[in-house]
Design a protein around this motif. Sequence first.
Motif, PDB file in Angstrom:
ATOM      1  N   GLY A 105     104.280 -33.688  -6.632  1.00  0.00           N
ATOM      2  CA  GLY A 105     104.144 -33.445  -5.200  1.00  0.00           C
ATOM      3  C   GLY A 105     104.626 -34.659  -4.434  1.00  0.00           C
ATOM      4  O   GLY A 105     104.716 -35.761  -4.994  1.00  0.00           O
ATOM      5  N   THR A 129     100.785 -33.775  -8.470  1.00  0.00           N
ATOM      6  CA  THR A 129     100.984 -32.347  -8.230  1.00  0.00           C
ATOM      7  C   THR A 129     101.128 -32.099  -6.736  1.00  0.00           C
ATOM      8  O   THR A 129     100.815 -32.970  -5.913  1.00  0.00           O
ATOM      9  CB  THR A 129      99.778 -31.514  -8.724  1.00  0.00           C
ATOM     10  OG1 THR A 129      98.632 -31.821  -7.902  1.00  0.00           O
ATOM     11  CG2 THR A 129      99.435 -31.801 -10.177  1.00  0.00           C
ATOM     12  N   GLY A 130     101.545 -30.893  -6.401  1.00  0.00           N
ATOM     13  CA  GLY A 130     101.628 -30.516  -4.996  1.00  0.00           C
ATOM     14  C   GLY A 130     100.264 -30.502  -4.334  1.00  0.00           C
ATOM     15  O   GLY A 130     100.103 -30.922  -3.180  1.00  0.00           O
ATOM     16  N   HIS A 173     105.620 -31.356  -0.037  1.00  0.00           N
ATOM     17  CA  HIS A 173     106.300 -30.490  -1.012  1.00  0.00           C
ATOM     18  C   HIS A 173     105.527 -30.440  -2.312  1.00  0.00           C
ATOM     19  O   HIS A 173     105.007 -31.467  -2.767  1.00  0.00           O
ATOM     20  CB  HIS A 173     107.701 -31.029  -1.352  1.00  0.00           C
ATOM     21  CG  HIS A 173     108.698 -30.905  -0.265  1.00  0.00           C
ATOM     22  ND1 HIS A 173     109.358 -29.727   0.011  1.00  0.00           N
ATOM     23  CD2 HIS A 173     109.157 -31.819   0.619  1.00  0.00           C
ATOM     24  CE1 HIS A 173     110.187 -29.922   1.020  1.00  0.00           C
ATOM     25  NE2 HIS A 173     110.076 -31.176   1.411  1.00  0.00           N
ATOM     26  N   SER A 174     105.460 -29.270  -2.910  1.00  0.00           N
ATOM     27  CA  SER A 174     105.143 -29.179  -4.329  1.00  0.00           C
ATOM     28  C   SER A 174     106.483 -29.278  -5.031  1.00  0.00           C
ATOM     29  O   SER A 174     107.263 -28.325  -5.062  1.00  0.00           O
ATOM     30  CB  SER A 174     104.458 -27.857  -4.673  1.00  0.00           C
ATOM     31  OG  SER A 174     104.367 -27.739  -6.082  1.00  0.00           O
ATOM     32  N   ASP A 228     103.937 -27.781   5.249  1.00  0.00           N
ATOM     33  CA  ASP A 228     104.258 -27.593   3.836  1.00  0.00           C
ATOM     34  C   ASP A 228     105.628 -26.912   3.780  1.00  0.00           C
ATOM     35  O   ASP A 228     105.775 -25.766   4.193  1.00  0.00           O
ATOM     36  CB  ASP A 228     103.198 -26.716   3.174  1.00  0.00           C
ATOM     37  CG  ASP A 228     103.412 -26.556   1.673  1.00  0.00           C
ATOM     38  OD1 ASP A 228     104.584 -26.477   1.254  1.00  0.00           O
ATOM     39  OD2 ASP A 228     102.421 -26.485   0.930  1.00  0.00           O
ATOM     40  N   CYS A 263     107.487 -26.425   1.018  1.00  0.00           N
ATOM     41  CA  CYS A 263     107.764 -26.160  -0.395  1.00  0.00           C
ATOM     42  C   CYS A 263     108.759 -25.026  -0.599  1.00  0.00           C
ATOM     43  O   CYS A 263     109.699 -25.142  -1.392  1.00  0.00           O
ATOM     44  CB  CYS A 263     106.460 -25.860  -1.114  1.00  0.00           C
ATOM     45  SG  CYS A 263     106.639 -25.294  -2.800  1.00  0.00           S
ATOM     46  N   THR A 278     107.019 -29.318  -8.000  1.00  0.00           N
ATOM     47  CA  THR A 278     106.970 -28.474  -9.196  1.00  0.00           C
ATOM     48  C   THR A 278     107.878 -27.259  -9.045  1.00  0.00           C
ATOM     49  O   THR A 278     108.358 -26.713 -10.048  1.00  0.00           O
ATOM     50  CB  THR A 278     105.519 -27.978  -9.410  1.00  0.00           C
ATOM     51  OG1 THR A 278     104.627 -29.090  -9.334  1.00  0.00           O
ATOM     52  CG2 THR A 278     105.358 -27.249 -10.724  1.00  0.00           C
ATOM     53  N   LYS A 279     108.125 -26.843  -7.823  1.00  0.00           N
ATOM     54  CA  LYS A 279     108.818 -25.592  -7.552  1.00  0.00           C
ATOM     55  C   LYS A 279     110.339 -25.798  -7.548  1.00  0.00           C
ATOM     56  O   LYS A 279     110.898 -26.271  -8.526  1.00  0.00           O
ATOM     57  CB  LYS A 279     108.298 -24.989  -6.251  1.00  0.00           C
ATOM     58  CG  LYS A 279     106.772 -24.932  -6.164  1.00  0.00           C
ATOM     59  CD  LYS A 279     106.143 -24.177  -7.319  1.00  0.00           C
ATOM     60  CE  LYS A 279     104.662 -23.904  -7.157  1.00  0.00           C
ATOM     61  NZ  LYS A 279     103.778 -25.069  -7.100  1.00  0.00           N
ATOM     62  N   LEU A 282     105.244 -31.200 -13.266  1.00  0.00           N
ATOM     63  CA  LEU A 282     104.466 -31.088 -12.039  1.00  0.00           C
ATOM     64  C   LEU A 282     104.772 -32.277 -11.132  1.00  0.00           C
ATOM     65  O   LEU A 282     105.096 -33.367 -11.611  1.00  0.00           O
ATOM     66  CB  LEU A 282     102.968 -31.082 -12.355  1.00  0.00           C
ATOM     67  CG  LEU A 282     102.440 -29.967 -13.262  1.00  0.00           C
ATOM     68  CD1 LEU A 282     100.957 -30.204 -13.555  1.00  0.00           C
ATOM     69  CD2 LEU A 282     102.647 -28.606 -12.630  1.00  0.00           C
TER      70      LEU A 282
END
Length: 390
Positions: A217, A83-84, A202-203, A181, A183, A205-206, A215
Motif C-alpha cells: 500500500g 498492505t493497502g 493505493h492498494s 482511494d 486504487c 496489491t492490485k 501485497l
Amino acid sequence: MDSQKFETQAVRAQTGKTQFREHSTPLYLTSGFVFDDSEEMRAAFAEEKQRDLYSRYSNPNTSEFVDKICKLEGAEDGFAFATGMAAVYATFAALLNAGDHMISCRSVFGATHALFTKYFPKWDIETSYFPVNQIDIIESLIQPNTKIIYAESPTNPGVDVLDLELLGKIAKKHKLLLIIDNCFATPYLQNPIKFGADLVIHSATKLIDGQGRVLGGVTVGSRELIREIYLFSRVTGPAMSPFNAWVLSKSLETLAVRTDRHCENALKLAEFLESHPKINWVKYPFLKSHPQYEVAKKQMKLGGNIVAFEVNGGVQGGKMFFDSIKMCSLSANLGDSRTIVTHPASTTHAKLAVEDKQAVGITDGMVRCSVGLEHVDDIIKDIEQALERV
C-alpha cells in the motif's frame, strides 16, 4: 525529469547507481544500515542528515517505489505500507484524534467500512456517510469537529464514480482534508491531487503489481501531512518490505501498457454484457449507460479494469454462474493479469449488514469482474458459457 511523460517516469525513476554500475536497481535486503562514526549516527537519528537508518523507516527500494508514485500522482512525498489496508488505517490514525469526525462516501471497501464503524468508534472517532450519488448533502453533514472527507473513486465493488473536482471544492471551502482511494484507477488513469485531494491512497496489491504476487500500500500527498503519517508509521511499524517494494517498482514500468489492455478488454466485455438477456444491469465507467459517465470521462483517461454486473436469478443464479466458470479465476483479489470474478455479497463485503449492502448496490446476484490480459474473445467466451447455465 518532471517534464517527462508518465510512461518515461515510470520506467526511468530509479535510485542512484552503486559502484557496480547496475542497469536495474538491486534488492536491498537489509534490516539496518551502518554509519562511519558516532557523529554521523547521531546526526542521522536527529534528522539533521537525510539517509537510510533502518528499513522500518526507509530503504532504497521502498524509497524508489514511493518516489515513482509521487512523480506519477503529482505528490510531494509519500510512505509505503505492507498492505493497502495498512495504508488506509495508518493514514487516518496519524491524522485523527479522539473526538474527531469525518465524512465518507457510503460505498467503500468492506474492511474500510469495518474500520470506520467497528474500531474508530472505540476511540471516539465518528463517521457520517453520504450516498455515492448525493455529494450535495456533504455540507449538511459537516460538524465543528469534522476533519476529513474520504471517498473511493471508482468505488469497490460498485464501480461508481464521484466528482473529484466537486469534492475538492467542498473540502477547500470548509478547510477539510480530502483523502481519495485511487486504487481502481491507478495514477495512470486518474490523479486526484489535480482535483483538490490532499492525500491519495493505493492498494498496490492490485493493478500496480498487476500479477497477484505481492501485497503493498502507499499514501502520497503534501509533505506536511506525510510527515505525520511517517512519524506514526515509524513507531507502529506497518512498513512495506524491501522485496515487495522492488517488485512493485518494476511493476510500475509496465503499468501504462498493461492498463491500456485491461481497459480495452473491460470495455469490450461490458458492451457484450449490456446486451445479454441474462444480465439485469452492468456498470462500467466508460459505458454511456453508467450514471456518472460524463464525470468519468472528465477525470479518468480510461474506464479501468473492473466491470460490475448482476446475473438473473439472485443467489441461485449467482451460484450457478460462479460454479460454471472454467477459465476465469474465483478469487478475492483484483487487478491481476488473469481475469477474476468475485461475489462481493458472500466474500469481500460479506460482513456488511443487509441494509448496508442494499445501500451501496451490492445485490445477491452481483458479480465484480476484474478483467485481465487474456485475449478478450476468450474472456467473453468463458463468461458467456457460464451465463448459459444460469
